[in-house]
Design an enzyme around this catalytic site. Structure first.
Site, PDB file in Angstrom:
ATOM      1  N   ASN A  11      10.074  -4.940  -2.619  1.00 22.42           N
ATOM      2  CA  ASN A  11      10.124  -4.458  -3.799  1.00 22.42           C
ATOM      3  C   ASN A  11      10.886  -2.710  -2.670  1.00 22.42           C
ATOM      4  O   ASN A  11       9.428  -2.250  -2.802  1.00 22.42           O
ATOM      5  CB  ASN A  11       8.681  -4.209  -4.787  1.00 22.42           C
ATOM      6  N   LYS A  13      10.962  -0.174  -5.081  1.00 24.43           N
ATOM      7  CA  LYS A  13      11.404   0.741  -5.446  1.00 24.43           C
ATOM      8  C   LYS A  13      12.381   1.332  -5.898  1.00 24.43           C
ATOM      9  O   LYS A  13      13.072   1.205  -5.561  1.00 24.43           O
ATOM     10  CB  LYS A  13       9.910   0.884  -5.154  1.00 24.43           C
ATOM     11  N   HIS A  99       6.175  -4.788 -13.579  1.00 26.19           N
ATOM     12  CA  HIS A  99       5.363  -4.193 -12.375  1.00 26.19           C
ATOM     13  C   HIS A  99       4.446  -2.765 -13.563  1.00 26.19           C
ATOM     14  O   HIS A  99       5.112  -2.690 -14.179  1.00 26.19           O
ATOM     15  CB  HIS A  99       5.943  -3.985 -11.907  1.00 26.19           C
ATOM     16  N   GLU A 101       3.825  -0.215 -12.361  1.00 24.51           N
ATOM     17  CA  GLU A 101       5.173   1.086 -12.287  1.00 24.51           C
ATOM     18  C   GLU A 101       5.746   1.287 -13.236  1.00 24.51           C
ATOM     19  O   GLU A 101       6.535   2.278 -14.174  1.00 24.51           O
ATOM     20  CB  GLU A 101       5.340   1.407 -10.988  1.00 24.51           C
ATOM     21  N   GLU A 168      -0.989  -8.506  -9.096  1.00 26.46           N
ATOM     22  CA  GLU A 168      -0.957  -7.199  -8.180  1.00 26.46           C
ATOM     23  C   GLU A 168      -2.509  -6.239  -8.517  1.00 26.46           C
ATOM     24  O   GLU A 168      -1.857  -5.914  -9.218  1.00 26.46           O
ATOM     25  CB  GLU A 168      -0.093  -6.081  -8.287  1.00 26.46           C
ATOM     26  N   GLY A 174      -0.139   0.795  -2.911  1.00 29.31           N
ATOM     27  CA  GLY A 174      -0.252   2.145  -2.717  1.00 29.31           C
ATOM     28  C   GLY A 174      -1.229   2.696  -1.388  1.00 29.31           C
ATOM     29  O   GLY A 174      -0.839   4.174  -1.803  1.00 29.31           O
ATOM     30  N   SER A 211      -0.551  -2.655  -1.055  1.00 30.02           N
ATOM     31  CA  SER A 211      -0.828  -2.270   0.294  1.00 30.02           C
ATOM     32  C   SER A 211      -0.600  -3.705   1.801  1.00 30.02           C
ATOM     33  O   SER A 211      -1.532  -3.425   2.074  1.00 30.02           O
ATOM     34  CB  SER A 211      -1.900  -1.938   0.452  1.00 30.02           C
TER      35      SER A 211
HETATM   36  C1  PEP Z   1       4.236  -3.196  -4.937  1.00 29.41           C
HETATM   37  O1  PEP Z   1       5.359  -2.353  -4.899  1.00 29.41           O
HETATM   38  O2  PEP Z   1       4.157  -3.831  -5.679  1.00 29.41           O
HETATM   39  C2  PEP Z   1       3.667  -3.269  -4.425  1.00 29.41           C
HETATM   40  C3  PEP Z   1       2.820  -4.165  -3.771  1.00 29.41           C
HETATM   41  O3  PEP Z   1       3.535  -1.228  -3.409  1.00 29.41           O
HETATM   42  P1  PEP Z   1       2.965  -1.812  -2.134  1.00 29.41           P
HETATM   43  O4  PEP Z   1       2.771  -2.542  -0.990  1.00 29.41           O
HETATM   44  O5  PEP Z   1       3.604  -0.295  -1.427  1.00 29.41           O
HETATM   45  O6  PEP Z   1       1.219  -1.656  -2.044  1.00 29.41           O
END
Ligand code: PEP
Length: 250
Positions: A11, A13, A99, A101, A168, A174, A211
């Site tokens: 992803n 983003k 997601h 976000e 998640e 992040g 992460s």
């Molecule tokens: C994500 O964008 O779904 C995500 C898990 O980001 P990160 O790996 O940066 O935590």
């Protein structure tokens, strides 16, 4: 070492420009190697790069997905949006929905449910994200949150064979903080059991996201129930992304 097929969803983003497309050449190379033929790699770049990715990955086994879509399957006066039909028409096979976000900027469970339905109608595979906040985790509400998100997001959907869940925890995205294996296994099993109970004959696939990095992936892979990873930050660096894939299989 794992013999199971594993998903690696990148992803990107709201990152990436035209030049960054070539940074995935190394990933294409390793995706062709026999050692990694059990990996299913899916790139989800921003909308602006979808066409470039589709063209570049045409002769590979790497798939492309969008990071969201509008809930309507029909064209209409929706300035600034694109729908699942357009995403499919572009040559993508996947879409991320729900997601945190996107939820954060007003995406409701009802909207998510409509987006999933229109994506199924348009033959896209869905990566449906669910997860609890830190506050909810502290109040021991994780399972209620997960089952509510699943119930509402998948309401009146009969067949989930093309829907992959990405668990998640919001507090992991992040932050560099990853759940303990025992907690993670417990939540993944909870999700799989929920899906088995509510969608007969389904073989639920559940990814972990939050992460994931070359440093922690070996430990995460010990959880055999995880069917792959949704990788944000680390997927934008091809060396790190490759390392994650390699460490999953070696
Ligand atoms: C994500 O964008 O779904 C995500 C898990 O980001 P990160 O790996 O940066 O935590």
């Amino acid at each position: 070492m794992t013999n199971k097929y594993k998903y690696f969803v990148a992803n990107w983003k709201m990152f990436g420009d035209i030049k960054s497309v070539n940074s995935i050449n190394k990933v294409i190379k390793i995706s062709r190697m026999k050692n990694f033929n059990k990996s299913k790699i899916i790139y989800c770049p921003p909308y602006t790069l979808l066409d470039k990715f589709v063209r570049k990955l045409k002769k590979t086994n790497i798939q492309v997905g969008a990071q969201n879509c509008h809930q309507s399957s029909f064209s209409g006066p929706f300035t600034g949006f694109i729908n699942s039909k357009m995403i499919k028409n572009l040559g993508c096979n996947y879409v991320i929905i729900g997601h945190s976000e996107s939820r954060n900027v007003g995406e409701t469970d009802l909207l998510i449910n409509k987006k999933i339905k229109s994506s199924i109608e348009n033959n896209l595979k869905i990566i449906f994200c669910i997860g609890e906040s830190l506050n909810e985790k502290k109040r021991k509400k994780t399972k209620i949150i997960l089952s509510n998100q699943l119930k509402k997001g998948l309401k009146n959907i009969k067949n989930i064979k093309n829907t992959i869940i990405a668990y998640e925890p919001i507090w992991s995205i992040g932050t560099g903080v990853v759940p303990k294996n025992k907690e993670l296994l417990n939540n993944i099993l909870f999700i799989k059991n929920f899906l088995r109970k509510n969608f007969k004959n389904s073989k639920p696939k559940v990814l972990y996201g939050g992460s994931v990095s070359p440093k922690n992936v070996k430990n995460l892979v010990k959880i055999n129930q995880i069917d792959g990873f949704l990788v944000g930050g680390a997927s934008q660096n091809s060396n790190k992304f490759i390392d994650i894939i390699k460490k999953t299989f070696n």
